[in-house]
Design a protein around this motif. Structure first.
Motif, mmCIF file in Angstrom:
data_model
loop_
_atom_site.group_PDB
_atom_site.id
_atom_site.type_symbol
_atom_site.label_atom_id
_atom_site.label_comp_id
_atom_site.label_asym_id
_atom_site.label_seq_id
_atom_site.Cartn_x
_atom_site.Cartn_y
_atom_site.Cartn_z
ATOM 1 N N ASN A 180 22.668 35.108 74.651
ATOM 2 C CA ASN A 180 22.644 35.638 76.004
ATOM 3 C C ASN A 180 21.633 36.780 76.120
ATOM 4 O O ASN A 180 20.944 36.911 77.134
ATOM 5 C CB ASN A 180 24.051 36.107 76.382
ATOM 6 C CG ASN A 180 24.120 36.595 77.815
ATOM 7 O OD1 ASN A 180 24.490 37.727 78.069
ATOM 8 N ND2 ASN A 180 23.740 35.737 78.756
ATOM 9 N N ASN A 225 18.997 33.685 81.181
ATOM 10 C CA ASN A 225 19.043 32.645 82.217
ATOM 11 C C ASN A 225 19.388 31.280 81.632
ATOM 12 O O ASN A 225 19.696 30.348 82.350
ATOM 13 C CB ASN A 225 17.707 32.577 82.967
ATOM 14 C CG ASN A 225 16.579 32.221 82.029
ATOM 15 O OD1 ASN A 225 16.567 32.672 80.878
ATOM 16 N ND2 ASN A 225 15.643 31.406 82.475
ATOM 17 N N GLY A 243 24.699 31.523 78.778
ATOM 18 C CA GLY A 243 25.659 32.463 79.312
ATOM 19 C C GLY A 243 26.668 32.892 78.261
ATOM 20 O O GLY A 243 26.666 32.396 77.134
ATOM 21 N N HIS A 294 29.197 31.409 86.024
ATOM 22 C CA HIS A 294 29.604 31.816 84.674
ATOM 23 C C HIS A 294 29.368 30.654 83.720
ATOM 24 O O HIS A 294 30.319 30.092 83.193
ATOM 25 C CB HIS A 294 31.073 32.248 84.665
ATOM 26 C CG HIS A 294 31.357 33.389 85.575
ATOM 27 N ND1 HIS A 294 31.090 34.685 85.221
ATOM 28 C CD2 HIS A 294 31.856 33.448 86.843
ATOM 29 C CE1 HIS A 294 31.425 35.494 86.226
ATOM 30 N NE2 HIS A 294 31.876 34.759 87.219
#
Lengths: 205, 305
Positions: B244, B249, B252, B304
């Motif tokens: 992350n 991007n 996640g 998320h």
């Protein structure tokens, strides 16, 4: 010299061109293409296509550097080999990744820039391969043939981008290919005079 | 009056083992007849079950131990096996710190003492689009956490991989910010599926697979499973995890397997079982939705990711 190139160098080159393919065939027959055979096939065909494409782009700078015009006779062989590997590479994608689904392929190409780049590079190589015979060169005429074949520059740039964008994190290898392509393209901007002078200096040594 | 005999199923009704092994050929052979005789949905359900079982064939030990990502040993998937031959997994310590009643540094043997490893056959889905089926041996993380007694402020748990560039050639390159850190929300960590793995195929874990201790979270992409763990930290704040940090991007914190949320650069709708030629659909939560979907009720899994 010219006879030596057409009689010895070119056949050796053709045989060498087949090596990655033969290596894959042997692996397929013996069942040892690695844990993920499709990945192996795509890696080997992709790297081969790119390498032979860069090889074909190396001919002109080498010829200018050495003054050996006969090298030109290898250029089309290298280009056709590059296309053959690109074809295998694309074929393995169409069959194994997309199961020949036009919808699947279209969606993948539209949504993902790295696929679009690779797909476009492949499409651009098709007219070049189709006009690679002596007859086609004559029919088109040297000037027009040459203009058409400038598409190879676009295809090469798209091909290295395709490679760069597919790598998850470690971009070392794509960067080597990008550097090689940059040098080969830059070499074309060296004025002919200086290239000839360099060739003369090299010959005088 | 119906008299029940002890052998309600005469042995002639039990499917012959060889026939069972050849069940796909058998299905094909009797397919026509069965189509007429059985309600279609029953047949579909049965064939889907069989197909799934066939797809979930164990990935061979050889493949599990020679083809994987463990960037600490190099970025090629053959690098971990090639470069971890001399990796020392003893002595090994696990430091436990943060929001926990008993912060301590444990010798590995003390850390795992008293737990009986269980075998769990899990699907393993890599974020790159390949997958395996692996018989892990390990300890449910929940029972380890229960013993470590986190405080009520512990909302997350963080796992750190050993930092040892002398033994790990990949750590000498700046491919990722080292050491590798991964983490889970506490309820994810407490889920019965979450496993602290110590072995595979009934054998002790090999260094290339993250010996002596690694995490396996089967409904998440493989990179969530930190390897060669030396530190476990309970925290109130969400841990900053390695992938992350490297590419926020693309990777996640949650990294749940999700066929409808693509990686920004490639599709996640399908996966290739290593060794197979064609791809198969990727399942939501890698097929473990029954056990884990409730963890994410009300969350936008696109945001998320």
């Amino acid at each position: 010299m010219s006879r030596w190139v057409t009689r010895v160098v070119r056949p050796v080159l053709w045989a060498g061109s087949a090596l990655p393919f033969l290596w894959l065939v042997r692996g397929a027959v013996q069942g040892n293409l690695g844990t993920d055979p499709v990945e192996t096939i795509q890696k080997v065909t992709g790297l081969s296509a790119l390498s032979f494409l860069l090889g074909s782009l190396a001919v002109t700078p080498l010829r200018q550097l050495t003054g050996w015009n006969v090298l030109n006779r290898l250029r089309r062989s290298l280009g056709v080999t590059a296309f053959a590997y690109a074809l295998l590479h694309a074929f393995s994608y169409f069959v194994f990744d997309q199961e020949l689904s036009p919808v699947g392929i279209t969606q993948d190409v539209v949504k993902h820039p790295w696929v679009l780049a690779g797909f476009s590079a492949f499409l651009l190589l098709i007219p070049l391969a189709a006009t690679s015979t002596g007859g086609m060169v004559r029919r088109l005429g040297g000037k027009r043939w040459q203009r058409l074949h400038r598409l190879v520059y676009v295809a090469a740039v798209l091909a290295v981008l395709h490679f760069l964008w597919l790598v998850k994190r470690d971009v070392t290898l794509p960067l080597y290919y990008i550097a090689a392509l940059a040098i080969l393209l830059a070499a074309r901007f060296i004025p002919r005079r200086r290239a000839e002078a360099a060739a003369a200096a090299l010959a005088g040594r | 009056m119906l008299i029940r005999h002890p052998d309600d199923f005469p042995s002639r009704q039990i499917t012959d083992e060889r026939l069972f092994q050849d069940r796909r050929a058998f299905l094909a052979a009797v397919g026509g007849a069965a189509l007429v005789a059985m309600p279609v949905e029953n047949l579909l359900a049965a064939s889907r079950k069989l197909a799934r079982a066939a797809q979930d064939k164990l990935t061979p030990y050889e493949a599990v131990t020679t083809y994987n990502n463990f960037y600490e040993f190099g970025t090629d998937k053959s690098d971990p096996a090639a470069n971890s031959k001399d990796f020392r997994t003893r002595p090994w310590t696990v430091q436990v710190e943060g929001e926990v009643k008993k912060p301590a540094t444990y010798a590995y043997d003390d850390f795992v003492r008293g737990f009986t490893p269980v075998e769990r056959v899990y699907r393993h889905r890599c974020v790159e689009g390949w997958s395996m089926v692996v018989p892990w041996m390990g300890i449910p993380l929940a029972s380890v956490i229960a013993r470590l007694e986190p405080t009520s402020r512990a909302k997350f748990i963080e796992f750190t991989t050993i930092l040892d560039p002398k033994q790990m050639p990949g750590q000498r390159a700046n491919i990722l910010p080292w050491p590798y850190v991964e983490g889970l929300r506490m309820d994810e960590a407490m889920n019965p599926l979450t496993l602290l793995v110590t072995g595979v195929y009934g054998k002790p874990l090999l260094p290339q697979n993250g010996a002596p201790l690694r995490l396996v979270v089967p409904w998440k992409y493989g990179f969530k499973g930190g390897k060669s763990i030396v530190n476990i930290r309970f925290s109130e704040a969400q841990p900053r995890t390695t992938w992350n940090i490297a590419a926020p991007n693309e990777y996640g914190f949650y990294a749940n397997v999700n066929p409808s949320v693509d990686h920004p650069r490639w599709s996640q709708a399908k996966e290739r079982r290593v060794g197979e030629f064609f791809k198969q659909p990727t399942l939501m939560f890698n097929g473990y939705g029954d056990q884990v979907a409730s963890l994410y009720t009300g969350m936008d899994l696109r945001k998320h990711f």
